[in-house]
Design a protein around this motif. Structure first.
Motif, PDB file in Angstrom:
ATOM      1  N   LYS A   1     -10.874  -1.202   5.572  1.00 27.66           N
ATOM      2  CA  LYS A   1     -11.339  -0.945   4.349  1.00 27.66           C
ATOM      3  C   LYS A   1     -12.948  -1.179   4.946  1.00 27.66           C
ATOM      4  O   LYS A   1     -13.591  -1.075   4.153  1.00 27.66           O
ATOM      5  CB  LYS A   1     -10.683  -0.681   3.885  1.00 27.66           C
ATOM      6  CG  LYS A   1      -9.153   0.553   4.210  1.00 27.66           C
ATOM      7  CD  LYS A   1      -8.503   0.478   2.470  1.00 27.66           C
ATOM      8  CE  LYS A   1      -7.900   1.594   2.883  1.00 27.66           C
ATOM      9  NZ  LYS A   1      -6.510   1.331   1.618  1.00 27.66           N
TER      10      LYS A   1
ATOM     11  N   ASP B   1      -6.705   2.656  -9.740  1.00 25.57           N
ATOM     12  CA  ASP B   1      -7.681   3.439 -10.280  1.00 25.57           C
ATOM     13  C   ASP B   1      -7.475   4.869 -10.950  1.00 25.57           C
ATOM     14  O   ASP B   1      -8.536   5.092 -11.309  1.00 25.57           O
ATOM     15  CB  ASP B   1      -9.554   2.731 -10.229  1.00 25.57           C
ATOM     16  CG  ASP B   1     -10.021   3.412  -8.913  1.00 25.57           C
ATOM     17  OD1 ASP B   1      -8.992   3.233  -8.183  1.00 25.57           O
ATOM     18  OD2 ASP B   1     -11.148   3.605  -8.629  1.00 25.57           O
TER      19      ASP B   1
ATOM     20  N   ASP C   1      -7.529   8.021  -1.978  1.00 25.59           N
ATOM     21  CA  ASP C   1      -7.903   6.947  -1.404  1.00 25.59           C
ATOM     22  C   ASP C   1      -8.116   7.970   0.267  1.00 25.59           C
ATOM     23  O   ASP C   1      -6.565   8.092   0.875  1.00 25.59           O
ATOM     24  CB  ASP C   1      -6.562   6.244  -0.890  1.00 25.59           C
ATOM     25  CG  ASP C   1      -7.583   4.944   0.480  1.00 25.59           C
ATOM     26  OD1 ASP C   1      -8.157   4.554   0.538  1.00 25.59           O
ATOM     27  OD2 ASP C   1      -5.680   4.042   0.446  1.00 25.59           O
TER      28      ASP C   1
ATOM     29  N   LYS D   1      -6.610   5.771   3.917  1.00 28.57           N
ATOM     30  CA  LYS D   1      -5.123   5.068   3.488  1.00 28.57           C
ATOM     31  C   LYS D   1      -4.425   4.843   4.703  1.00 28.57           C
ATOM     32  O   LYS D   1      -3.589   3.652   4.808  1.00 28.57           O
ATOM     33  CB  LYS D   1      -4.732   5.874   2.917  1.00 28.57           C
ATOM     34  CG  LYS D   1      -4.092   7.327   3.451  1.00 28.57           C
ATOM     35  CD  LYS D   1      -3.430   8.238   2.353  1.00 28.57           C
ATOM     36  CE  LYS D   1      -3.534   9.841   3.019  1.00 28.57           C
ATOM     37  NZ  LYS D   1      -2.828  10.730   1.881  1.00 28.57           N
TER      38      LYS D   1
ATOM     39  N   ARG E   1       1.585   4.877   2.567  1.00 25.72           N
ATOM     40  CA  ARG E   1       0.225   5.072   2.215  1.00 25.72           C
ATOM     41  C   ARG E   1      -0.302   6.158   1.458  1.00 25.72           C
ATOM     42  O   ARG E   1       0.285   6.647   0.955  1.00 25.72           O
ATOM     43  CB  ARG E   1       0.262   5.218   3.437  1.00 25.72           C
ATOM     44  CG  ARG E   1      -0.366   4.424   4.764  1.00 25.72           C
ATOM     45  CD  ARG E   1      -0.280   4.257   5.731  1.00 25.72           C
ATOM     46  NE  ARG E   1       0.121   3.751   7.172  1.00 25.72           N
ATOM     47  CZ  ARG E   1      -0.864   2.829   7.244  1.00 25.72           C
ATOM     48  NH1 ARG E   1      -1.668   2.100   6.676  1.00 25.72           N
ATOM     49  NH2 ARG E   1      -0.524   1.927   8.542  1.00 25.72           N
TER      50      ARG E   1
ATOM     51  N   ARG F   1      -3.879   7.662  -3.610  1.00 24.06           N
ATOM     52  CA  ARG F   1      -4.294   7.417  -4.571  1.00 24.06           C
ATOM     53  C   ARG F   1      -4.736   5.853  -4.486  1.00 24.06           C
ATOM     54  O   ARG F   1      -3.575   5.168  -5.295  1.00 24.06           O
ATOM     55  CB  ARG F   1      -3.731   7.731  -5.716  1.00 24.06           C
ATOM     56  CG  ARG F   1      -3.956   9.305  -5.887  1.00 24.06           C
ATOM     57  CD  ARG F   1      -3.871   9.692  -7.431  1.00 24.06           C
ATOM     58  NE  ARG F   1      -4.594  11.167  -7.363  1.00 24.06           N
ATOM     59  CZ  ARG F   1      -5.831  11.983  -7.484  1.00 24.06           C
ATOM     60  NH1 ARG F   1      -6.441  11.514  -7.435  1.00 24.06           N
ATOM     61  NH2 ARG F   1      -5.108  12.935  -7.221  1.00 24.06           N
ATOM     62  N   LEU F   2      -6.291   5.196  -5.323  1.00 22.33           N
ATOM     63  CA  LEU F   2      -6.106   3.498  -6.020  1.00 22.33           C
ATOM     64  C   LEU F   2      -5.360   3.050  -6.591  1.00 22.33           C
ATOM     65  O   LEU F   2      -4.644   4.067  -8.120  1.00 22.33           O
ATOM     66  CB  LEU F   2      -8.021   3.766  -5.167  1.00 22.33           C
ATOM     67  CG  LEU F   2      -8.113   3.921  -3.855  1.00 22.33           C
ATOM     68  CD1 LEU F   2      -9.746   3.818  -4.298  1.00 22.33           C
ATOM     69  CD2 LEU F   2      -7.728   3.004  -2.758  1.00 22.33           C
TER      70      LEU F   2
ATOM     71  N   THR G   1      -6.484  -3.529   5.307  1.00 25.37           N
ATOM     72  CA  THR G   1      -7.413  -3.871   4.203  1.00 25.37           C
ATOM     73  C   THR G   1      -8.634  -4.454   4.722  1.00 25.37           C
ATOM     74  O   THR G   1     -10.091  -4.322   4.620  1.00 25.37           O
ATOM     75  CB  THR G   1      -7.014  -4.629   3.711  1.00 25.37           C
ATOM     76  OG1 THR G   1      -5.828  -4.349   2.465  1.00 25.37           O
ATOM     77  CG2 THR G   1      -7.526  -5.940   2.474  1.00 25.37           C
TER      78      THR G   1
END
Length: 441
Positions: free
Chosen positions: A238, A224, A228, A231, A218, A221-222, A235
């Motif tokens: 979230k 971008d 995160d 994590k 996992r 970081r995302l 989905t």
């Protein structure tokens, strides 16, 4: 050596989920609130009573009188009230010995709701199904619980293998029961297994010196580049969490200062807590499975002596001296807290001992900055968070930064630079003199 086995007593714990009816859940909540109130009344009695009149007997008499005078304190069983008294005095002993701070008032919104059942004979545990068991809870009745582990009950229980008590704990996912189990097991013989250094990180949770890294898959970081913080959620979860947080912010905007939360806002917060608790359980489950594998594989596990409390302090600073990179430091602190390094070390400590291994701690300074191949510290070796490149003209070694730190950690143990805590409780560093730095292999 004698062929006889050495036996030792072990205190274990097993936590199971309870299946309560709405009426039973309300009774359980009432008992937990009564236990918290008993603690607060006991704390007031202790702090307001002159030192010359403080004693365990006087506190016990005060609790008995309070249960007679205050009717709703009677919903708490007498033995559970005595357990509160015992826990409170143990908290003061921990304070006097320097292991903890002074006991304090337990606020309703910040305290964990719990009730203690100090005697195992009151539980009357019985297995009724492959997946369910029944337990008796004082003043509640028979309650089903999830059966996930065989317990020493019935003909399997004796004076050496038995359940000595339990504790009822409530979190965002509901009520759970934690059994206290006493067993007599053969003392494991010291293992001469392989040695490994472990570096706890953010990008790589557990980096091993032999390259057998443990990753939960996992990313921290995302895409971008931001941290995160969710994590451990999928989905859909979230997306649900985001909707709930937006709904909570909208409903909170209508709340006046010092006004009580509405039932709708409280319900939204409860749903957010459930998602957070689910993520925490998944992280703890991965740590349990991973540390069990490590304890069974290696004979000696070497980790860093980290002061995690200082590592996750805010960089906000003051009005006169504001901090720099506050947002980035906040994201790093959140990532460190999510990885729960201290919990992993705690698991490794008792699991290695149970398997005959040992856990050793070494000083943490410069383990991530020193080259594990040549032993020198050069500026600019950490160009990014994930890669280490030695800038020494005679070396030039490069590799994963966490792996490099893990190799340095194992090398510190091999040269005798270990961390020890003497009987006085003050930490010192033990180091073997006359040993030059060398590559950790």
């Amino acid at each position: 050596m004698s062929g006889e086995l050495a036996w030792e007593k072990r205190q274990l714990g097993h936590r199971a989920r309870l299946a309560l009816s709405p009426a039973q859940a309300r009774l359980m909540d009432d008992q937990a609130h009564a236990a918290r109130a008993t603690w607060n009344l006991l704390h007031d009695f202790w702090t307001m009573t002159p030192k010359c009149r403080r004693s365990l007997k006087a506190a016990d008499a005060a609790i008995r009188q309070a249960r007679k005078d205050v009717e709703w304190l009677g919903v708490l069983p007498a033995q559970a009230a005595q357990a509160v008294l015992k826990t409170y005095f143990q908290a003061w002993r921990n304070c006097w010995d320097g292991r903890a701070e002074e006991p304090n008032f337990k606020a309703r919104i910040r305290s964990v709701m719990s009730v203690d059942i100090p005697q195992g004979r009151d539980l009357q545990i019985k297995r009724v199904h492959r997946r369910w068991g029944m337990v008796n809870i004082p003043k509640i009745g028979r309650v089903r619980f999830r059966w996930t582990k065989d317990l020493p009950i019935g003909k399997h229980a004796d004076k050496d293998h038995r359940i000595t008590g339990a504790r009822l704990v409530k979190d965002a996912l509901g009520w759970h029961i934690a059994f206290r189990i006493q067993t007599l097991e053969p003392k494991p013989e010291p293992r001469q297994g392989p040695k490994v250094g472990i570096d706890a990180g953010v990008n790589l949770p557990l980096a091993l010196s032999d390259g057998n890294h443990q990753d939960h898959g996992r990313p921290a970081r995302l895409p971008d580049g931001t941290a995160d913080r969710d994590k451990w959620l999928n989905t859909d979860e979230k997306a649900k969490l985001l909707r709930l947080e937006q709904r909570a912010a909208h409903r909170k905007s209508f709340r006046k200062p010092k006004e009580r939360f509405s039932n709708r806002l409280r319900s939204t917060y409860d749903q957010i807590k459930q998602l957070r608790a689910r993520a925490t359980r998944r992280a703890a489950d991965w740590q349990h499975k991973t540390t069990t594998i490590l304890a069974r594989t290696y004979g000696t596990v070497v980790v860093e002596q980290l002061n995690i409390t200082n590592m996750v302090k805010s960089a906000k600073g003051t009005v006169d001296q504001p901090g720099t990179n506050v947002a980035a430091k906040s994201g790093l602190n959140r990532s460190i807290s999510q990885e729960a390094w201290g919990r992993a070390v705690t698991m490794l400590t008792y699991k290695t001992a149970r398997n005959g291994g040992t856990l050793v701690k070494v000083p943490a300074p410069n383990t991530s900055l020193r080259c594990s191949a040549c032993g020198f510290i050069t500026s600019g070796s950490r160009e990014d968070q994930a890669t280490f490149v030695c800038k020494s003209p005679d070396c030039g070694w490069s590799g994963n930064a966490d792996w490099n730190a893990a190799r340095n950690i194992l090398h510190l143990y091999r040269i005798g630079h270990t961390w020890a805590v003497p009987a006085a409780g003050r930490a010192v560093v033990r180091r073997t003199r006359g040993v030059k730095p060398a590559a950790a292999r």
